[in-house]
Design an enzyme around this catalytic site. Structure first.
Site: not given
Ligand code: GLA
Length: 397
Positions: A123, A128, A165, A177
């Protein structure tokens, strides 16, 4: 936890067996610039960390995938005949979502026991969850019954992770990410074109400077945050831009700052305008930042990072008191060349800032920033000097 201890914990939990235990690891990420624009077809510039999630996996001869973590009580089970039921698990739905997405790609799985461990703070805006998805994804693709018949690249696993996700975990995130976790490269950041899902590695050569993550220790929860609300706002923004420009482009980031300027009076809703303004200017900042970094101009790079923070704070409004206090604490040290820049990283509403700090000043930076931050918020923060590592892979014991 090292591999030897992980094996010990694994066997304590699941018993011994003649089947081999294999190990897979995937990193978290820091995003250097390009925030909240991956889902607008923009450029982003993340790098994989050496902080990571590692999973030990062994076939168990059943049709159940058992999941546990070294810092959690209990075993959570995903029944391969009823993956949907795993949506309601208290823990383990990222993994179950990966099972579902990879099955859809044609993989055939038998039961497995899995034990997760990691060095990433949860978090904290360092992905993570993506690291769990990517470690699980690599594990599943390698250990599937028909693994040798299907070839799946890390990019495809990242795309499956995003789908997991979006479809299974209820977070409408972009690709950044999972991509950074799957495709990281030691000592490099990656300029990722999210519309095309194509990338370029850029050496992260910071000379006498290092990246320091300052963790607000205010937990964020993507689902509970305003993340999905922002996505809806920019969807509205895209509709408006298309209408005002008489066009039908797919992504907000297909528009330039000049095009926005030309139609800005057509925005009746100031909030929607601010969101759109952030997205379109941020996309330009990413390109500018990468150019100056390649030219070795760290001072300008740091200034662009600060401008990005201002925009996400005032136009996109996803920072919150703690991240603002952390940035402001860093900003008191901008004079004199010890700290070249700072910005929030990740989804926002808690999590970390990333700071460019002279190596010889790191201790002082941590002390000063920590003191100011605690005085303002009452929270004790954590700091990590970043090292940039490789993406998701199998490791040997
Ligand atoms: C989270 C989401 C990403 C991106 C960022 C903000 O990490 O998983 O896809 O949108 O926020 O840049």
């Amino acid at each position: 936890m090292d591999i030897k201890n992980l094996i010990e914990s694994f066997e304590k939990l699941y018993g011994t067996s003649s089947e081999k235990i294999r190990f897979f690891t995937a990193p978290g990420r820091v995003n250097l610039i390009g925030e909240h624009i991956d889902y607008c077809g923009g450029y982003v510039f993340p790098a994989a960390l050496t902080l990571s999630t590692t999973v030990a996996v062994r076939l168990n001869g059943t049709d159940k995938i058992n999941m546990a973590a070294t810092d959690l009580e209990g075993i959570f089970t995903c029944d391969l005949n009823d993956i949907e039921a795993a949506r309601n698990l208290k823990w383990g739905n990222y993994q179950a979502g990966m099972v579902k997405e990879l099955k859809a790609l044609g993989y055939d799985f038998s039961g497995m026991d899995m034990l997760f461990t990691g060095t990433l703070p949860f978090g904290s805006g360092l992905s993570s969850s993506a690291s769990i998805e990517m470690a699980t994804g690599i594990a599943l693709c390698t250990m599937a019954n028909n693994a040798s018949d299907i070839s799946t690249s890390n990019v495809q696993i990242a795309i499956a992770g995003k789908a997991c996700e979006n479809n299974f975990c209820g977070v409408n995130c972009g690709i950044m990410d999972q991509f950074a976790s799957a495709m990281g490269k030691k000592n490099h950041a990656m300029l990722l074109n999210c519309a095309e899902i194509s990338h370029e590695y850029v050496p992260l050569d910071l000379g006498q400077y290092v990246l320091v993550l300052a963790n607000t220790c205010k937990k964020h929860s993507l689902g509970a945050s305003k993340y999905n609300e922002r996505r809806a706002e920019v969807a509205k923004g895209l509709e408006l831009m298309n209408m005002l420009c008489g066009d039908s482009r797919d992504n907000l980031c297909d528009y330039t700052t000049n095009e926005l300027e030309a139609v800005k009076d057509g925005f009746e809703d100031k909030i929607i305008y601010n969101r759109v303004y952030h997205v379109i200017t941020e996309n330009q900042r990413v390109k500018d930042a990468v150019e100056v970094l390649k030219a070795g101009d760290l001072v300008t790079f740091g200034k662009i990072l600060c401008a990005a923070n201002d925009s996400i704070r005032y136009n996109y409004e996803v920072t919150g008191d703690e991240l603002d206090a952390m940035f402001d604490a860093a900003a008191t040290q901008f004079e004199g060349g010890n700290v070249l820049g700072s910005r929030m990283t990740g989804a926002g509403f808690g999590g970390c800032t990333v700071n460019i700090v002279k190596e010889s000043y790191v201790d002082e930076f941590i002390k000063t920033t920590g003191t100011l931050y605690t005085a303002k918020t009452g929270i004790t923060p954590e700091f990590y000097v970043c090292s940039i590592g490789d993406g998701a892979r199998e490791i040997t014991g």
